[in-house]
Design an enzyme around this catalytic site. Structure first.
Site, PDB file in Angstrom:
ATOM      1  N   ARG A  74     -29.998  66.232 -21.762  1.00  0.00           N
ATOM      2  CA  ARG A  74     -29.800  66.588 -23.165  1.00  0.00           C
ATOM      3  C   ARG A  74     -28.900  67.821 -23.248  1.00  0.00           C
ATOM      4  O   ARG A  74     -27.812  67.768 -23.792  1.00  0.00           O
ATOM      5  CB  ARG A  74     -31.156  66.831 -23.843  1.00  0.00           C
ATOM      6  CG  ARG A  74     -31.080  67.070 -25.331  1.00  0.00           C
ATOM      7  CD  ARG A  74     -32.479  67.225 -25.932  1.00  0.00           C
ATOM      8  NE  ARG A  74     -33.226  68.339 -25.355  1.00  0.00           N
ATOM      9  CZ  ARG A  74     -34.480  68.651 -25.686  1.00  0.00           C
ATOM     10  NH1 ARG A  74     -35.138  67.900 -26.568  1.00  0.00           N
ATOM     11  NH2 ARG A  74     -35.094  69.682 -25.134  1.00  0.00           N
ATOM     12  N   LYS A 131     -40.264  78.517 -32.837  1.00  0.00           N
ATOM     13  CA  LYS A 131     -39.224  77.850 -33.626  1.00  0.00           C
ATOM     14  C   LYS A 131     -39.866  77.019 -34.735  1.00  0.00           C
ATOM     15  O   LYS A 131     -41.070  76.755 -34.720  1.00  0.00           O
ATOM     16  CB  LYS A 131     -38.372  76.962 -32.725  1.00  0.00           C
ATOM     17  CG  LYS A 131     -39.151  75.846 -32.037  1.00  0.00           C
ATOM     18  CD  LYS A 131     -38.280  75.061 -31.077  1.00  0.00           C
ATOM     19  CE  LYS A 131     -39.090  73.972 -30.369  1.00  0.00           C
ATOM     20  NZ  LYS A 131     -38.263  73.176 -29.443  1.00  0.00           N
ATOM     21  N   TYR A 181     -49.551  51.771 -55.450  1.00  0.00           N
ATOM     22  CA  TYR A 181     -48.262  51.124 -55.645  1.00  0.00           C
ATOM     23  C   TYR A 181     -48.166  49.841 -54.829  1.00  0.00           C
ATOM     24  O   TYR A 181     -48.482  49.803 -53.647  1.00  0.00           O
ATOM     25  CB  TYR A 181     -47.126  52.059 -55.222  1.00  0.00           C
ATOM     26  CG  TYR A 181     -46.854  53.184 -56.184  1.00  0.00           C
ATOM     27  CD1 TYR A 181     -46.404  52.935 -57.476  1.00  0.00           C
ATOM     28  CD2 TYR A 181     -47.042  54.509 -55.794  1.00  0.00           C
ATOM     29  CE1 TYR A 181     -46.150  53.972 -58.356  1.00  0.00           C
ATOM     30  CE2 TYR A 181     -46.785  55.563 -56.662  1.00  0.00           C
ATOM     31  CZ  TYR A 181     -46.340  55.280 -57.947  1.00  0.00           C
ATOM     32  OH  TYR A 181     -46.083  56.310 -58.815  1.00  0.00           O
ATOM     33  N   MET A 234     -46.516  60.489 -54.038  1.00  0.00           N
ATOM     34  CA  MET A 234     -45.909  61.802 -53.875  1.00  0.00           C
ATOM     35  C   MET A 234     -46.950  62.916 -53.868  1.00  0.00           C
ATOM     36  O   MET A 234     -46.831  63.890 -53.115  1.00  0.00           O
ATOM     37  CB  MET A 234     -44.886  62.064 -54.991  1.00  0.00           C
ATOM     38  CG  MET A 234     -44.181  63.409 -54.844  1.00  0.00           C
ATOM     39  SD  MET A 234     -42.975  63.734 -56.136  1.00  0.00           S
ATOM     40  CE  MET A 234     -41.682  62.575 -55.703  1.00  0.00           C
TER      41      MET A 234
END
Length: 358
Positions: free
Chosen positions: A130, A34, A254, A302
């Site tokens: 769950r 998955k 930053y 980023m």
């Protein structure tokens, strides 16, 4: 010089599966692929291991159909079952197996017209709380499934441990005993051991096991996978794109959140949160450059991260950087960040290049 690249080793993948077979030699194996095979590339992983496993486990019908479209013919199990009755004809036609864990799914199976019966695994809630039917409902579900013309006669049974990585907890033993009692004399295949169960609870190796993260050479605990004989399948690399002299007392990045206490050299590495590398990590998170560990300093951008290379470093632009892999276990990186190894692998974005080797 390369940007962020995930290097995927087929030899490591095959080695890990062989190790898993050795730990559970009498069990059949559902390989969990998955989430794009935990970020490793589902087509590559499935085609590489198809001869070593007995089936595949996915979370979404789209993932199952992708495998079928790539020529995978082994059984495929929907671990969460189907989300809509509209999925059932597709499941039947493509020979996909499904978990059933609630009344709505059972009723859909009864009421939908299908071209052929479907293989069903009944999910039992043994304590994860769950998904799954309650222990006192198992008999009723089994009786109704066996009466349903859309369900193959031999029903499978599945559950999930919630604390298999907690070796000092009795809860896993309690869950296993509940599962064994609930499935006693049912006659169908049973599966409860995922990665933690495979490594730590041999009594849970029943007819089937379903390795997930250990297949990719990553430990389900903080303990590095090498201690279990596993080899990381993914090595995440990038490159130094700048090496800059930096004065004591000057900030980096930053917000100026990190200030150097002495003269040093700052390395800039081409990876950032745009590639899926987490933004909110502490300074000091390790990376591996030229045979040594160096700390990340300042905020993740980023497209870039910055590291303290030390004043006397000889590192140069173009040098390879390892974010995690055999040289720097992903478990170590994840623990420093306060997150799970699973998150690191599955959050990599399509911007990260992929290289398949071996």
């Amino acid at each position: 010089m390369k940007p962020a690249t995930a290097k995927i080793s087929s030899l490591a993948l095959k080695h890990n599966l062989e190790l898993i077979h050795q730990k559970a030699p009498d069990s059949k194996m559902i390989a969990i692929v998955k989430a794009n095979a935990y970020g490793h590339g589902v087509e590559f992983v499935a085609s590489t291991v198809e001869e070593q496993v007995d089936g595949f486990g996915v979370a979404r019908i789209e993932e199952a159909l992708t495998l079928r479209s790539k020529g995978i013919i082994k059984p495929i199990l929907l671990l969460e079952g189907f989300f809509s009755a509209k999925d059932l004809p597709v499941i039947a036609v493509n020979n996909i197996q499904t978990v059933v864990h609630n009344r709505e799914q059972l009723e859909a199976l009864k009421q939908t017209k299908l071209p052929n019966p479907i293989k069903v695994w009944l999910k039992i809630d043994t304590g994860m709380h769950r998904l799954g039917v309650a222990l006192d409902e198992v008999e009723d579900y089994v009786e109704e499934l066996k009466k349903c013309a859309n369900v193959e006669p031999l029903i499978g049974y599945v559950s999930h441990f919630s604390r298999a990585d907690e070796l000092d907890s009795d809860y896993t033993r309690i869950q296993l005993n509940r599962f064994l009692q609930a499935t006693e004399d049912k006659g169908g295949p049973r599966c409860i051991a995922a990665s933690g169960g495979i490594l730590f609870w041999p009594d849970s190796h029943l007819e089937w096991i379903r390795p997930g993260i250990i297949m990719y050479g990553v430990s389900p605990t903080d303990t590095p996978s090498s201690e279990f004989g596993l080899i990381p399948v993914m090595t995440l690399t990038s490159s130094l794109i700048a090496v800059r002299r930096h004065k004591a007392g000057e900030p980096v990045g930053y917000g100026g959140t990190w200030i150097s206490k002495k003269d040093t050299k700052i390395g800039v590495i081409a990876i950032g949160y745009g590639d899926g590398y987490p933004r909110n990590i502490p300074s000091g998170t390790p990376v591996y450059i030229n045979g040594r560990i160096v700390p990340i300093v300042g905020r993740v951008s980023m497209d870039m991260i910055t590291v303290d290379l030390g004043e006397d470093c000889t590192d140069k632009v173009g040098d390879e950087v390892i974010l995690w892999g055999k040289e720097l276990p992903i478990e170590t990186v994840a623990k420093h960040m306060g997150i799970l190894s699973y998150e690191l692998m599955t959050k990599l974005t399509p911007r990260v290049l992929t290289e398949y080797a071996d």
